[in-house]
Design a protein around this motif. Structure first.
Motif, PDB file in Angstrom:
ATOM      1  N   ARG A 133       0.852  -1.191   0.000  1.00 36.30           N
ATOM      2  CA  ARG A 133       0.000   0.000   0.000  1.00 36.30           C
ATOM      3  C   ARG A 133       0.885   1.237   0.000  1.00 36.30           C
ATOM      4  O   ARG A 133       1.748   1.379   0.844  1.00 36.30           O
ATOM      5  CB  ARG A 133      -0.923   0.026   1.229  1.00 36.30           C
ATOM      6  N   GLY A 134       0.652   2.132  -0.946  1.00 33.68           N
ATOM      7  CA  GLY A 134       1.438   3.349  -0.998  1.00 33.68           C
ATOM      8  C   GLY A 134       2.893   3.071  -1.319  1.00 33.68           C
ATOM      9  O   GLY A 134       3.248   2.028  -1.882  1.00 33.68           O
ATOM     10  N   ARG A 135       3.755   3.998  -0.941  1.00 35.64           N
ATOM     11  CA  ARG A 135       5.196   3.854  -1.156  1.00 35.64           C
ATOM     12  C   ARG A 135       5.919   4.097   0.158  1.00 35.64           C
ATOM     13  O   ARG A 135       5.492   4.900   0.975  1.00 35.64           O
ATOM     14  CB  ARG A 135       5.681   4.834  -2.234  1.00 35.64           C
ATOM     15  N   LEU A 136       7.043   3.425   0.313  1.00 36.56           N
ATOM     16  CA  LEU A 136       7.844   3.541   1.532  1.00 36.56           C
ATOM     17  C   LEU A 136       9.304   3.670   1.137  1.00 36.56           C
ATOM     18  O   LEU A 136       9.823   2.842   0.374  1.00 36.56           O
ATOM     19  CB  LEU A 136       7.642   2.304   2.411  1.00 36.56           C
ATOM     20  N   LYS A 137       9.967   4.698   1.657  1.00 38.85           N
ATOM     21  CA  LYS A 137      11.380   4.872   1.321  1.00 38.85           C
ATOM     22  C   LYS A 137      12.161   5.367   2.536  1.00 38.85           C
ATOM     23  O   LYS A 137      11.633   6.038   3.418  1.00 38.85           O
ATOM     24  CB  LYS A 137      11.551   5.850   0.153  1.00 38.85           C
ATOM     25  N   LEU A 138      13.428   5.006   2.549  1.00 35.36           N
ATOM     26  CA  LEU A 138      14.392   5.500   3.525  1.00 35.36           C
ATOM     27  C   LEU A 138      15.257   6.524   2.817  1.00 35.36           C
ATOM     28  O   LEU A 138      15.860   6.212   1.782  1.00 35.36           O
ATOM     29  CB  LEU A 138      15.251   4.362   4.064  1.00 35.36           C
ATOM     30  N   ARG A 139      15.311   7.718   3.359  1.00 31.02           N
ATOM     31  CA  ARG A 139      16.134   8.776   2.756  1.00 31.02           C
ATOM     32  C   ARG A 139      17.368   8.988   3.621  1.00 31.02           C
ATOM     33  O   ARG A 139      17.268   9.270   4.815  1.00 31.02           O
ATOM     34  CB  ARG A 139      15.333  10.070   2.628  1.00 31.02           C
ATOM     35  N   GLU A 140      18.541   8.847   2.994  1.00 28.09           N
ATOM     36  CA  GLU A 140      19.805   9.052   3.688  1.00 28.09           C
ATOM     37  C   GLU A 140      20.479  10.314   3.168  1.00 28.09           C
ATOM     38  O   GLU A 140      20.504  10.575   1.965  1.00 28.09           O
ATOM     39  CB  GLU A 140      20.723   7.852   3.464  1.00 28.09           C
ATOM     40  N   PHE A 141      21.054  11.086   4.098  1.00 29.88           N
ATOM     41  CA  PHE A 141      21.732  12.329   3.772  1.00 29.88           C
ATOM     42  C   PHE A 141      23.241  12.166   3.926  1.00 29.88           C
ATOM     43  O   PHE A 141      23.716  11.219   4.568  1.00 29.88           O
ATOM     44  CB  PHE A 141      21.229  13.461   4.665  1.00 29.88           C
ATOM     45  N   ALA A 142      23.984  13.097   3.341  1.00 29.76           N
ATOM     46  CA  ALA A 142      25.438  13.003   3.322  1.00 29.76           C
ATOM     47  C   ALA A 142      26.050  13.059   4.717  1.00 29.76           C
ATOM     48  O   ALA A 142      27.151  12.555   4.937  1.00 29.76           O
ATOM     49  CB  ALA A 142      26.025  14.119   2.454  1.00 29.76           C
TER      50      ALA A 142
END
Length: 198
Positions: free
Chosen positions: A69-78
């Motif tokens: 269901r929907g979208r799931l993401k992990l966002r990593e920064f520098a």
């Protein structure tokens, strides 16, 4: 099959725990995305910079996980920080509402847990130039293997009508001279998956 279902439930519960934390935020945007050629990318970057009250550059790695269901993401920064983002959005070339919840997290154990339970769908690396213009986050993205893009996120206030955000998005597209045939329907995830299948 049963093992997959159990793993999926564990992953969903893990995300639920993260997104229930006090530092999580739920919000609605009106979003639109367009593909750009290099020259247009540079001209919009200059114009948006002259209109913005704040501008900054960030590097992001978005890891998308398998989701029913929907979208799931992990966002990593520098700088080593991260956030988990779950969102629902229709696939349309026109401006569309995106309902999302995000929470700060430690990206290393979060990625390991979600990779084991849900599985990774795709990874998207990008350099994002951000210009803040009123309620709109103007993103000029250079996306690895995909090219250059403009993304508008008009942040809606509580109770604000979606039509207001749509009007703001269209006005900015007009200011930036973006044509209708440049608008794209899906996310970077969809484009990566499409490219992978060809």
């Amino acid at each position: 099959m049963l093992r997959f279902e159990v793993c999926h439930l564990i992953g969903v519960y893990f995300c639920y725990e993260l997104l229930e934390k006090r530092d999580c935020m739920s919000q609605k945007n009106i979003e639109i995305k367009a593909s750009l050629e290099d020259a247009q990318f540079e001209s919009i970057n200059q114009l948006a910079g002259s209109m913005a009250n704040q501008s900054f550059l960030i590097r992001q790695t978005d890891t998308y996980f398998q989701s029913k269901r929907g979208r799931l993401k992990l966002r990593e920064f520098a700088d080593g920080t991260g956030e988990i983002i779950g969102y629902f959005r229709t696939d349309s070339a026109a401006p569309k509402a995106s309902n999302y919840t995000r929470a700060n997290c430690d990206p290393v154990p979060t990625k390991e847990a979600l990779q084991r339970t849900l599985g990774i769908a795709a990874v998207v690396n990008k350099i994002r130039q951000v210009h803040l213009i009123g309620p709109t986050r103007v993103h000029l993205d250079t996306v690895e293997t995909l090219g250059k893009f403009l993304e508008l996120e008009v942040v809606l206030a509580d109770g604000q009508d979606e039509a207001d955000g749509t009007e703001i998005a269209y006005q900015l597209l007009k200011n930036f001279a973006v044509e209708e045939d440049q608008l794209i329907r899906g996310s970077y995830l969809d484009q990566v998956l499409s490219k992978r299948s060809t």
